[in-house]
Design a protein around this motif. Sequence first.
Motif, PDB file in Angstrom:
ATOM      1  N   VAL A 117       2.876  -5.835  -0.686  1.00  0.00           N
ATOM      2  CA  VAL A 117       3.229  -4.418  -0.655  1.00  0.00           C
ATOM      3  C   VAL A 117       4.432  -4.149  -1.561  1.00  0.00           C
ATOM      4  CG1 VAL A 117       4.080  -2.555   0.817  1.00  0.00           C
ATOM      5  CG2 VAL A 117       2.218  -4.013   1.599  1.00  0.00           C
ATOM      6  N   GLY A 118       5.405  -5.047  -1.553  1.00  0.00           N
ATOM      7  CA  GLY A 118       6.567  -4.881  -2.414  1.00  0.00           C
ATOM      8  C   GLY A 118       6.224  -4.960  -3.885  1.00  0.00           C
ATOM      9  N   GLY A 119       5.134  -5.636  -4.209  1.00  0.00           N
ATOM     10  CA  GLY A 119       4.682  -5.737  -5.584  1.00  0.00           C
ATOM     11  C   GLY A 119       3.859  -4.547  -6.051  1.00  0.00           C
ATOM     12  N   GLY A 120       3.701  -3.555  -5.167  1.00  0.00           N
ATOM     13  CA  GLY A 120       2.984  -2.337  -5.542  1.00  0.00           C
ATOM     14  C   GLY A 120       1.524  -2.318  -5.164  1.00  0.00           C
ATOM     15  N   GLU A 121       1.026  -3.406  -4.585  1.00  0.00           N
ATOM     16  CA  GLU A 121      -0.366  -3.432  -4.150  1.00  0.00           C
ATOM     17  C   GLU A 121      -0.469  -2.877  -2.726  1.00  0.00           C
ATOM     18  OE1 GLU A 121      -3.108  -4.304  -5.725  1.00  0.00           O
ATOM     19  OE2 GLU A 121      -2.218  -5.007  -7.589  1.00  0.00           O
ATOM     20  N   SER A 122      -1.690  -2.635  -2.292  1.00  0.00           N
ATOM     21  CA  SER A 122      -1.938  -2.193  -0.928  1.00  0.00           C
ATOM     22  C   SER A 122      -2.506  -3.357  -0.118  1.00  0.00           C
ATOM     23  CB  SER A 122      -2.917  -1.021  -0.895  1.00  0.00           C
ATOM     24  OG  SER A 122      -2.361   0.101  -1.537  1.00  0.00           O
ATOM     25  N   LEU A 123      -2.106  -3.423   1.134  1.00  0.00           N
ATOM     26  CA  LEU A 123      -2.589  -4.487   2.007  1.00  0.00           C
ATOM     27  C   LEU A 123      -3.708  -3.913   2.861  1.00  0.00           C
ATOM     28  CD1 LEU A 123      -1.824  -7.479   2.712  1.00  0.00           C
ATOM     29  CD2 LEU A 123      -0.650  -6.543   4.696  1.00  0.00           C
TER      30      LEU A 123
END
Length: 212
Positions: free
Chosen positions: A119-125
């Motif tokens: 999530v911190g890397g900009g992806e969605s979990l």
Amino acid sequence: MLSVLIVDDDELIRAGLRAIIEAEDDLTVVGEVPDGSEVVAAAVRLRPAVILMDVRMPRVDGIQATRLLLDRVPDPPRVLVLTTFENDEYVYEALRAGAGGFLLKRARPAQIVEAVRVVGGGESLLFPAAVRRLAAAYGPAEARLPGARLTEREAEVLALMADGLSNAEIAGRLFLGVETVKTHVGSILGKLGVRDRTQAVVVAYRSGFISP
């Protein structure tokens, strides 16, 4: 270093999460707050990259706190919702509000750490099976997607997003470059009027584009 703010009304849970996160060299906890009413002020003061947000809190819950955060904080941090129950209307509403994903409180430490990084890397979990169940149980229909006029390729990309595939995985499946997939994802978000992949997938289910 990825900075994290912990929001939970249970002091023991906050302490446990802090211990898990600070055991990692690339993660740090910049603060803790016990209620959603303190999230906006803490986010402005501490500027975390990720907020671990409990959904059920006594005064302001995680759903409202997420909405306030996105409305009032410029370039807001990413939100990772913590929940006790996977099939929870609170979780579904938090995803609709703009949370980047959710995680069960009983998750193993390694899963929590990886979720924060994703999530911190900009992806969605996204957990496709869980989102499908949530959409089937709590998702009233909306007509946003049919009016969005997605191209055939964008529709393919959205369907694969809903299956939980990353940009790299979508690129491999469709024989496209990763940058091309990113361009399609950006176009999908713009046409649907949503902030991130999670909200796009929720809209896809609620519109009937993908059947739960």
